[in-house]
Design a protein around this motif. Sequence first.
Motif, short mmCIF file in Angstrom:
data_model
loop_
_atom_site.label_atom_id
_atom_site.label_comp_id
_atom_site.label_asym_id
_atom_site.label_seq_id
_atom_site.Cartn_x
_atom_site.Cartn_y
_atom_site.Cartn_z
N UNK A 1 0.85 -1.20 0.00
CA UNK A 1 0.00 0.00 0.00
C UNK A 1 0.88 1.25 0.00
N UNK A 2 0.74 2.06 -1.06
CA UNK A 2 1.46 3.33 -1.14
C UNK A 2 0.53 4.42 -0.63
N UNK A 3 0.96 5.10 0.44
CA UNK A 3 0.09 6.08 1.12
C UNK A 3 0.90 7.34 1.45
N UNK A 4 0.17 8.42 1.60
CA UNK A 4 0.72 9.65 2.17
C UNK A 4 0.18 9.75 3.59
N UNK A 5 1.10 9.69 4.58
CA UNK A 5 0.67 9.70 5.98
C UNK A 5 1.85 10.07 6.86
N UNK A 6 1.56 10.12 8.14
CA UNK A 6 2.60 10.36 9.12
C UNK A 6 3.38 9.05 9.30
#
Length: 522
Positions: free
Chosen positions: A510-515
Amino acid sequence: RFLNSETLLIVSMGLCLGMAVFSVACGVSLALGAFVMGSILAGTSFAERIERITVPVKDLFGSVFFISVGMMVNPTIIADYWMPIFILSGVVIVGMIFFGTFGMLLTGQSLRVAIESGFSLTQIGEFAFIIASLGMGLGVLDAQIYPIVVAVSVVTTFTTPYFIRMAPPAARWVESHLPQKLHFLIDRYSESATAEQSVVKELWRSLLKRYLWRVVLYSMVLIAMCIITQRYLIPFALGVFPNWGRLLGTVVALFLMTPFLMALTYPASKNTERKRLRECNAKFDVPLIIMTVVRLLIAMMIIVYLLSSVYSMAVGWTLGVLLFIALLMSYSKTVKARLSKIETRFIDNLNERELRRSGAKNSLVPNMHLAYMTVGYDCPFVGEQLKNSGLRSRYGVSVSSIQRGNNMIMVPAAEARVFPGDILGVIGSDEEIQALLPVVEADNDTEAPPAVDNVRLTSVRLREDSPMVGKTVVTSRLRETYEALLVAVQRSDCYIQADAVTVFAPGDVLWMVCDVDRVKDI
């Protein structure tokens, strides 16, 4: 208000540097002149605009200053003079803790607050470098002292955070080991110093504050006029009129100084205040007489000083006393009323920014004022329509205008919204405006927010036992639970643009933008 940003920047910096040069010509510090002009500009109604355009210049020169200070830290000198540096650092730390704590106790603060304040002052700042540079320039300090001062500043700056952390335990230790009698005296003094003062004391405090403010302000203005007369006006008049230039320049100077001399000598108290003091204390005249005598002596000495510097001591004292007597004879009601108006306008101009913000001098009808306040980012009704802001129902005020940049909205409709940076024209009483000011201007800070370093594009590979396996994008609640934005799903060598019904399988990345600190939770 008619200057664009480039011209305003040049004018502001020119005024600052010009005042610095003028202060050096008068024999005082270069930094004092720049500070005085900065204080003058900070009191104008356009201080925020000036500050905004000069911040880059300040940051540039601030960086150059601190880099140059860091380059002056010579490790060899620190190694050679480690004993003086160690002793001076100890003196600064111990002295600031002792005198800071003692000073706060004298002002009526509690023992804990006093100790914590003293522990937070255990350093010398960059102003010590200016003092050391001035001392070297005057030849009263050895050149070796400067790097020692810089080293002491560096050492105490590094130790200050640790002393601040030690302050609460130190306060608890002192409170537990302090004798009970001494503890009782400190608490009693703190309570009495911070208790509400009587009406008479408050009246005297207001009167003394006004007296000192008037004496200091007008004395500075008159002394500055004397210096300008000596250095510029008299030489200019002698160049134009060789025979009568000295007399002409002196007459012009005295004529320009007369309003300020009269304002300095007139009483600082009002009739109602004197009447109130007379009712409370029969001996109230003694301090008022002393204050009057001091003001009269200061005015006479300024006149004598000007005339003595232009002519001679005998001429100065003779003409000075005669002119001073003539000044006293001008105590008429007409002159007092006229000078009172001049002084009021003079003080209002100095306080223009604060008066515009609070509306204290902008009366529409009795006890109703028009104030202009800037909306801060933490204002509770930012983004709300005026009808939902509660300004009228909760605070009792009315909004007459909204200034947004160069646009002025007069008598805004109930549907108009309030945004950060808007300047609201507010009509209300003094109490209503004072109660509303901290609410509207909450966190009125133009500093940029800190950058977010932990939020970035990252990837997570799902194992067999991952709680995400078998769930869809919707049921996994990545956005709600983990504050993560799903960008793509890597399955083998393929990248899938996942939709709401895509089901996660073991081995998916899973490629995500997050902390990134929350990746382990996922």
